[in-house]
Each structure stands twice: as C-alpha cells, then as structure tokens.
Design a protein around this motif. Structure first.
Motif, PDB file in Angstrom:
ATOM      1  N   HIS A 258      -1.736  -2.040   8.024  1.00 57.78           N
ATOM      2  CA  HIS A 258      -0.986  -1.014   7.303  1.00 57.78           C
ATOM      3  C   HIS A 258       0.505  -1.246   7.537  1.00 57.78           C
ATOM      4  CE1 HIS A 258      -4.703   1.079   6.422  1.00 57.78           C
ATOM      5  NE2 HIS A 258      -5.006   1.098   7.704  1.00 57.78           N
ATOM      6  N   CYS A 259       0.967  -2.438   7.184  1.00 53.67           N
ATOM      7  CA  CYS A 259       2.366  -2.796   7.402  1.00 53.67           C
ATOM      8  C   CYS A 259       3.215  -2.487   6.173  1.00 53.67           C
ATOM      9  CB  CYS A 259       2.503  -4.272   7.756  1.00 53.67           C
ATOM     10  SG  CYS A 259       1.672  -4.724   9.294  1.00 53.67           S
ATOM     11  N   TYR A 260       4.475  -2.267   6.413  1.00 52.93           N
ATOM     12  CA  TYR A 260       5.418  -1.926   5.349  1.00 52.93           C
ATOM     13  C   TYR A 260       5.510  -3.068   4.329  1.00 52.93           C
ATOM     14  CZ  TYR A 260       9.802  -0.635   3.048  1.00 52.93           C
ATOM     15  OH  TYR A 260      10.759  -0.323   2.118  1.00 52.93           O
ATOM     16  N   ASP A 261       5.499  -2.683   3.070  1.00 52.33           N
ATOM     17  CA  ASP A 261       5.683  -3.610   1.960  1.00 52.33           C
ATOM     18  C   ASP A 261       4.615  -4.709   1.924  1.00 52.33           C
ATOM     19  OD1 ASP A 261       7.063  -4.223  -0.357  1.00 52.33           O
ATOM     20  OD2 ASP A 261       8.429  -5.614   0.617  1.00 52.33           O
ATOM     21  N   GLY A 262       3.430  -4.410   2.478  1.00 55.15           N
ATOM     22  CA  GLY A 262       2.316  -5.357   2.384  1.00 55.15           C
ATOM     23  C   GLY A 262       2.411  -6.561   3.292  1.00 55.15           C
ATOM     24  N   VAL A 263       3.317  -6.533   4.293  1.00 55.95           N
ATOM     25  CA  VAL A 263       3.472  -7.665   5.211  1.00 55.95           C
ATOM     26  C   VAL A 263       2.197  -7.835   6.042  1.00 55.95           C
ATOM     27  CG1 VAL A 263       4.782  -8.539   7.184  1.00 55.95           C
ATOM     28  CG2 VAL A 263       5.964  -7.369   5.318  1.00 55.95           C
ATOM     29  N   ALA A 264       1.778  -9.075   6.264  1.00 52.50           N
ATOM     30  CA  ALA A 264       0.573  -9.345   7.053  1.00 52.50           C
ATOM     31  C   ALA A 264       0.810  -8.941   8.501  1.00 52.50           C
ATOM     32  CB  ALA A 264       0.200 -10.817   6.967  1.00 52.50           C
ATOM     33  N   CYS A 265      -0.186  -8.309   9.111  1.00 51.15           N
ATOM     34  CA  CYS A 265      -0.044  -7.898  10.503  1.00 51.15           C
ATOM     35  C   CYS A 265      -0.420  -9.039  11.437  1.00 51.15           C
ATOM     36  CB  CYS A 265      -0.896  -6.666  10.795  1.00 51.15           C
ATOM     37  SG  CYS A 265      -2.672  -6.902  10.528  1.00 51.15           S
ATOM     38  N   GLN A 266      -0.089  -8.861  12.727  1.00 44.42           N
ATOM     39  CA  GLN A 266      -0.416  -9.853  13.723  1.00 44.42           C
ATOM     40  C   GLN A 266      -1.867  -9.670  14.174  1.00 44.42           C
ATOM     41  OE1 GLN A 266       2.702  -9.061  16.522  1.00 44.42           O
ATOM     42  NE2 GLN A 266       4.258 -10.130  15.308  1.00 44.42           N
ATOM     43  N   ARG A 267      -2.340 -10.569  15.046  1.00 44.60           N
ATOM     44  CA  ARG A 267      -3.767 -10.597  15.388  1.00 44.60           C
ATOM     45  C   ARG A 267      -4.263  -9.302  16.000  1.00 44.60           C
ATOM     46  NH1 ARG A 267      -5.175 -16.687  17.660  1.00 44.60           N
ATOM     47  NH2 ARG A 267      -4.588 -17.802  15.765  1.00 44.60           N
ATOM     48  N   GLU A 268      -3.382  -8.624  16.779  1.00 48.33           N
ATOM     49  CA  GLU A 268      -3.800  -7.380  17.405  1.00 48.33           C
ATOM     50  C   GLU A 268      -3.569  -6.165  16.517  1.00 48.33           C
ATOM     51  OE1 GLU A 268       0.517  -7.868  18.322  1.00 48.33           O
ATOM     52  OE2 GLU A 268      -1.243  -9.143  18.124  1.00 48.33           O
ATOM     53  N   GLY A 269      -3.049  -6.391  15.302  1.00 50.42           N
ATOM     54  CA  GLY A 269      -2.867  -5.310  14.345  1.00 50.42           C
ATOM     55  C   GLY A 269      -1.460  -4.789  14.234  1.00 50.42           C
ATOM     56  N   SER A 270      -0.562  -5.157  15.158  1.00 52.24           N
ATOM     57  CA  SER A 270       0.818  -4.687  15.093  1.00 52.24           C
ATOM     58  C   SER A 270       1.554  -5.359  13.945  1.00 52.24           C
ATOM     59  CB  SER A 270       1.534  -4.956  16.413  1.00 52.24           C
ATOM     60  OG  SER A 270       1.605  -6.354  16.672  1.00 52.24           O
ATOM     61  N   CYS A 271       2.570  -4.672  13.444  1.00 54.82           N
ATOM     62  CA  CYS A 271       3.344  -5.188  12.318  1.00 54.82           C
ATOM     63  C   CYS A 271       4.602  -5.893  12.821  1.00 54.82           C
ATOM     64  CB  CYS A 271       3.722  -4.055  11.374  1.00 54.82           C
ATOM     65  SG  CYS A 271       2.291  -3.249  10.613  1.00 54.82           S
ATOM     66  N   PRO A 272       4.918  -7.067  12.308  1.00 56.03           N
ATOM     67  CA  PRO A 272       6.072  -7.825  12.785  1.00 56.03           C
ATOM     68  C   PRO A 272       7.388  -7.179  12.353  1.00 56.03           C
ATOM     69  CG  PRO A 272       5.109  -8.907  10.884  1.00 56.03           C
ATOM     70  CD  PRO A 272       4.186  -7.770  11.251  1.00 56.03           C
ATOM     71  N   GLY A 273       8.457  -7.509  13.084  1.00 55.76           N
ATOM     72  CA  GLY A 273       9.778  -7.013  12.723  1.00 55.76           C
ATOM     73  C   GLY A 273      10.257  -5.922  13.664  1.00 55.76           C
ATOM     74  N   LYS A 274      11.453  -5.443  13.386  1.00 54.57           N
ATOM     75  CA  LYS A 274      12.051  -4.384  14.187  1.00 54.57           C
ATOM     76  C   LYS A 274      12.572  -3.279  13.267  1.00 54.57           C
ATOM     77  CE  LYS A 274      13.526  -7.485  17.909  1.00 54.57           C
ATOM     78  NZ  LYS A 274      14.679  -7.974  18.714  1.00 54.57           N
ATOM     79  N   GLY A 275      12.763  -2.101  13.853  1.00 58.69           N
ATOM     80  CA  GLY A 275      13.277  -0.985  13.072  1.00 58.69           C
ATOM     81  C   GLY A 275      12.205   0.022  12.739  1.00 58.69           C
ATOM     82  N   SER A 286       1.603   2.200  17.246  1.00 56.34           N
ATOM     83  CA  SER A 286       1.999   0.842  17.624  1.00 56.34           C
ATOM     84  C   SER A 286       1.359  -0.222  16.741  1.00 56.34           C
ATOM     85  CB  SER A 286       1.627   0.588  19.092  1.00 56.34           C
ATOM     86  OG  SER A 286       0.220   0.740  19.290  1.00 56.34           O
ATOM     87  N   SER A 287       0.177   0.075  16.230  1.00 57.31           N
ATOM     88  CA  SER A 287      -0.493  -0.869  15.325  1.00 57.31           C
ATOM     89  C   SER A 287      -0.606  -0.313  13.910  1.00 57.31           C
ATOM     90  CB  SER A 287      -1.887  -1.218  15.865  1.00 57.31           C
ATOM     91  OG  SER A 287      -2.686  -0.065  15.964  1.00 57.31           O
ATOM     92  N   CYS A 288       0.195   0.743  13.634  1.00 60.38           N
ATOM     93  CA  CYS A 288       0.204   1.352  12.293  1.00 60.38           C
ATOM     94  C   CYS A 288      -1.200   1.755  11.847  1.00 60.38           C
ATOM     95  CB  CYS A 288       0.830   0.400  11.271  1.00 60.38           C
ATOM     96  SG  CYS A 288       2.532  -0.036  11.622  1.00 60.38           S
ATOM     97  N   SER A 289      -1.981   2.272  12.777  1.00 60.33           N
ATOM     98  CA  SER A 289      -3.371   2.610  12.469  1.00 60.33           C
ATOM     99  C   SER A 289      -3.631   4.112  12.420  1.00 60.33           C
ATOM    100  CB  SER A 289      -4.298   1.974  13.522  1.00 60.33           C
ATOM    101  OG  SER A 289      -3.969   2.412  14.816  1.00 60.33           O
ATOM    102  N   THR A 290      -2.583   4.904  12.683  1.00 57.13           N
ATOM    103  CA  THR A 290      -2.738   6.351  12.653  1.00 57.13           C
ATOM    104  C   THR A 290      -2.249   6.884  11.319  1.00 57.13           C
ATOM    105  OG1 THR A 290      -2.380   6.481  15.038  1.00 57.13           O
ATOM    106  CG2 THR A 290      -2.151   8.522  13.779  1.00 57.13           C
ATOM    107  N   GLY A 291      -3.140   7.493  10.550  1.00 60.58           N
ATOM    108  CA  GLY A 291      -2.777   8.011   9.239  1.00 60.58           C
ATOM    109  C   GLY A 291      -2.206   9.413   9.327  1.00 60.58           C
TER     110      GLY A 291
END
Length: 309
Positions: A258-275, A286-291
């Motif tokens: 569930h990363c911003y703008d459809g960016v692929a997440c990392q292996r553990e589910g976290s989204c790359p980048g800062k901000g 932390s892994s963008c998994s809470t709705g």
C-alpha cells in the motif's frame, strides 16, 4: 443519500461477488490454475494444468514441465586466451555455449581451449540477474580429462563482487560430465570458471550449461511450484519466496503493498523513500498495512462512492 450544507455524500454498498468466467481455459502459451505460467514447448502449446509438452521442450528448456532453462546457451562467452592451430583454426570461448555436447576437441564445433598458462579463466554472462545453483560441465573425451581437476566456479554479482560457488578437489577420478552445485545460491550476472597451476595448464570446456528455474518453480529439475501464484521466485528448497510479484510481499507473497503512487514495496512490506507520503491514501503504519476508517475516507473524499461487486 444524505446532504449537508456544503457537500453531498453518496455511499452505496453492494455485498455481491461477481464471478466472471470466459471459458475456463488458458491461452495456448499459458498454463496453471490462474494461467500464471508460460509454456516453453517446441510448438508453443502445452497442457493447460501441468504444462507438459507432448512434442518436447523448446531449445534451451527441459524438465517435466519445461521450466528448467539453460541461461548460458548462445550467451556471450569470453576466455583469458584462445589456443589456435597453425592452420588458423581457433577454439573460441563461444564453442562452450553453442548447444553442442560434442566432447572431442577436433570433432564437430569442438570445445573452447585456452593457451597454456599458470592461470586460465572462461566466463559466460547475461544482462539480467539470476540465482545460480546448478551447472553441468562437459569435459573432453579424447584425452587429458584430468587436466580439469581443481577448477573453480565463481558467480559475479552486479556490483562486481565475485563469489566462490564451487571449489573442485584436485584429486578426482576421470569425469566425462561434471555436475556442479553451488555451496549456496548466488544472485549474479555471470559465471566464471578458473583453472590455475603450473605453467603448462590450459582450460578446455566442451559445453557449459547453467540452469535456473522459470519464475514460480524450484527443484533440481524445476518440477515443483512455489507456494502461491504471486511468488515469482522461491529459494531452491521452496521454503520461502525470494521475489514476489509487483504489489506483493511476505513469506508466501500474501501481503498487499500500500505504497504511495503505486510504488513497489520492499520485501518486508515497508515503502521506500522518506517523508510523509510513503503510504497510499487511507493507509498508515511502518509497513503501510493499517487502513484508516470509513469516516476518515468520507471526510477527506466528499464525493466518494464505494461500489463493491
């Protein structure tokens, strides 16, 4: 339908599930429960469930479902030096990846052959990365088979690091065909075979085959399917997934990114980048998994309509 002084909110919830089925069959070049696998048959057509090719596998493919690929076939090969006869015939590095298993130096397309030196190497490379585990080396049969004893196999990673895959004992019985298994799978873009010793050492290889499994398969003959259709590549034992399909993560690739703008997440589910804009709208953690709640969606999307079919 409810209306406020500023905005109108529409909420339509339909608790229906729509099943769409065309004819229950995969295209001729696909197979699997979800048509997620590619056929590698000589005629491009395989059985819809198993992937079996009644007329055999395509060139470079093997295994029960033709999911085992020789990625060295017809690829770019180089060697530290090339032996040439006085007649002008040279035994080029490419002879070891031409698809011919002739094991006589002077017969057919022959073998690759370096000049005599204290150190010799031969390399095959490709542009994409692969987990390297299994190789098959065809030694010459006409003579000098023991000359190959003591060779080493390295896998070079994209960053240039060379990792030792296999160290052959110097004392070995005569071997026509040598099956090599890396001590551990190594992700890399090339395989190098080296041979060193005295001044009168040359490296002769009649054919080198480097095998990998197609996406979603594992095993010595790539006969087993990785767990879950979203797993692109699992480890050689099938225990865990090494590469999930885009938008998936987790041991069996069951997690949704569930990363911003459809960016692929990392292996553990976290989204790359800062901000702040790491998660897609409506997701936190932390892994963008809470709705976030439906109330939050309505407050931030005043004209939102939910349609679930």
């Amino acid at each position: 339908m409810a209306e406020t002084s500023r905005q109108t909110y529409f909420l339509v919830v339909l608790s229906c599930i729509l099943f769409v089925s065309v004819n229950g069959e995969c295209p001729a070049d696909k197979f699997g429960d979800e048509c997620q696998f590619e056929c590698h048959c000589s005629n491009g057509v395989c059985e819809q469930k198993s992937g079996h090719c009644p007329k055999g596998c395509a060139l470079g493919w093997s295994g029960p479902s033709c999911q085992k690929q020789n990625i060295a076939l017809k690829r770019r090969a180089t060697q530290s030096s090339t032996f040439c006869e006085p007649t002008g015939r040279c035994f080029n590095a490419s002879y070891s990846v031409d698809g011919s298993r002739d094991q006589w130096l002077y017969a057919g397309s022959g073998c690759s052959h370096t000049q005599s030196s204290s150190y010799n190497e031969w390399r095959v490379s490709w542009s994409e990365e692969h987990y390297i585990t299994n190789l098959v080396i065809y030694n010459r049969k006409d003579c000098c088979q023991e000359d190959l004893n003591g060779f080493r196999v390295y896998v070079q990673q994209r960053n240039g690091t060379r990792v030792l895959c296999y160290n052959d004992p110097t004392s070995q019985p005569i071997r026509d065909v040598i099956h090599v298994r890396c001590d551990a799978p190594v992700l890399g873009t090339s395989v190098t075979i080296t041979l060193s010793g005295g001044d009168d050492v040359n490296l002769t290889l009649c054919e080198v085959e480097v095998y990998v499994c197609a996406a979603g398969w594992y095993g010595d003959h790539c006969e087993n399917q990785c767990t879950g259709p979203q797993c692109q590549q699992c480890d050689p034992t099938g225990t865990y997934c090494q590469d999930c399909a885009v938008g998936r993560f987790g041991k069996d690739c069951l997690g949704l990114c569930h990363c911003y703008d459809g960016v692929a997440c990392q292996r553990e589910g976290s989204c790359p980048g800062k901000g702040k804009k790491l998660c897609a709208r409506g997701w936190t953690g932390s892994s963008c998994s809470t709705g976030k709640s439906l109330t939050h969606h309505l407050q931030n999307n005043p004209y939102l309509i939910f349609l679930t079919f």
